[in-house]
Every structure is written in structure tokens, then in C-alpha cells.
Design an enzyme around this catalytic site. Structure first.
Site, PDB file in Angstrom:
ATOM      1  N   CYS A  29       0.737  -1.134   0.059  1.00 61.17           N
ATOM      2  CA  CYS A  29       0.013   0.195  -0.152  1.00 61.17           C
ATOM      3  C   CYS A  29       0.886   1.451  -0.116  1.00 61.17           C
ATOM      4  CB  CYS A  29      -0.990   0.043   1.318  1.00 61.17           C
ATOM      5  SG  CYS A  29      -1.744   1.507   1.814  1.00 61.17           S
ATOM      6  N   CYS A  32       0.397   3.835   2.814  1.00 59.79           N
ATOM      7  CA  CYS A  32       0.586   3.160   4.062  1.00 59.79           C
ATOM      8  C   CYS A  32       2.232   3.400   4.152  1.00 59.79           C
ATOM      9  CB  CYS A  32       0.440   1.603   4.118  1.00 59.79           C
ATOM     10  SG  CYS A  32      -1.345   1.125   3.989  1.00 59.79           S
TER      11      CYS A  32
END
Length: 104
Positions: A29, A32
Site C-alpha cells: 500500500c 501506508c
């Protein structure tokens, strides 16, 4: 205190006391990865107020499902085991500090 990686097995015990910011994330991600250094900075500056834990949603789907996490990063703020706030997506440091201070 350092940021802890948690699992389905120890998530409840790690979020049951005090103020805990749980980062639901995954290695693939992009946002993230962007928020990780922000969380490191907050951990360095505010460890007396808040514990930060990270839960890899790919490896711990039970906990992610339990809290209805559909998008990552999702940050849940726990106070003594109860969710008191939630943010989804990348957040600037100032927004996260404000969120923590609101409940500290």
C-alpha cells in the site's frame, strides 16, 4: 516506546489499556508507506501519551474484518480498549497529533 507490530492473536491485549493508535496497513500500500515515517515521528515525540501499533491486514484479516476496515491505511484510536476515533487514508502529522491530543 517503539511501534509494535501486532497480530490477530495479541491485538485485543495490546489495545486494551491507555491510548493506542492502531495502523491497519499492508506492505503493497503506497499511502501506508507514506504515513509510516509520520507515525515514527509521532511515536518519538508522544510516546508518553500514546502507544502506536501496526496490523498487517493481509496477514491478520480477522481483526481487520472485526473493525470493518475496507480501505488502508485506516487508523483507529483506542482508549482503554474502545474505539474513540478513526481516520482513513494518509493524514499529515498535525492532523494525527490533534486527533491524539483530543483524547489524551
Amino acid at each position: 516506546m517503539a511501534i509494535k507490530n501486532v497480530t490477530d492473536q495479541n491485538f485485543t491485549s495490546e489495545t486494551s489499556e491507555g491510548l493506542v493508535l492502531a495502523d491497519f496497513w499492508a506492505p503493497w500500500c503506497g499511502p501506508c508507506k507514506m504515513i509510516a515515517p509520520v507515525l515514527e515521528e509521532i511515536d518519538g515525540e508522544m510516546s508518553e501519551k500514546v502507544q502506536i501499533v501496526k496490523l498487517d491486514v493481509d496477514e491478520n484479516q480477522e481483526t481487520a474484518g472485526k473493525f470493518g476496515v475496507m480501505s488502508i491505511p485506516t487508523l483507529l484510536l483506542f482508549k482503554d480498549g474502545n474505539v474513540v476515533d478513526q481516520v482513513i487514508g494518509f493524514q499529515p502529522k498535525e492532523a494525527l497529533v490533534e486527533l491524539i491530543n483530543k483524547h489524551a
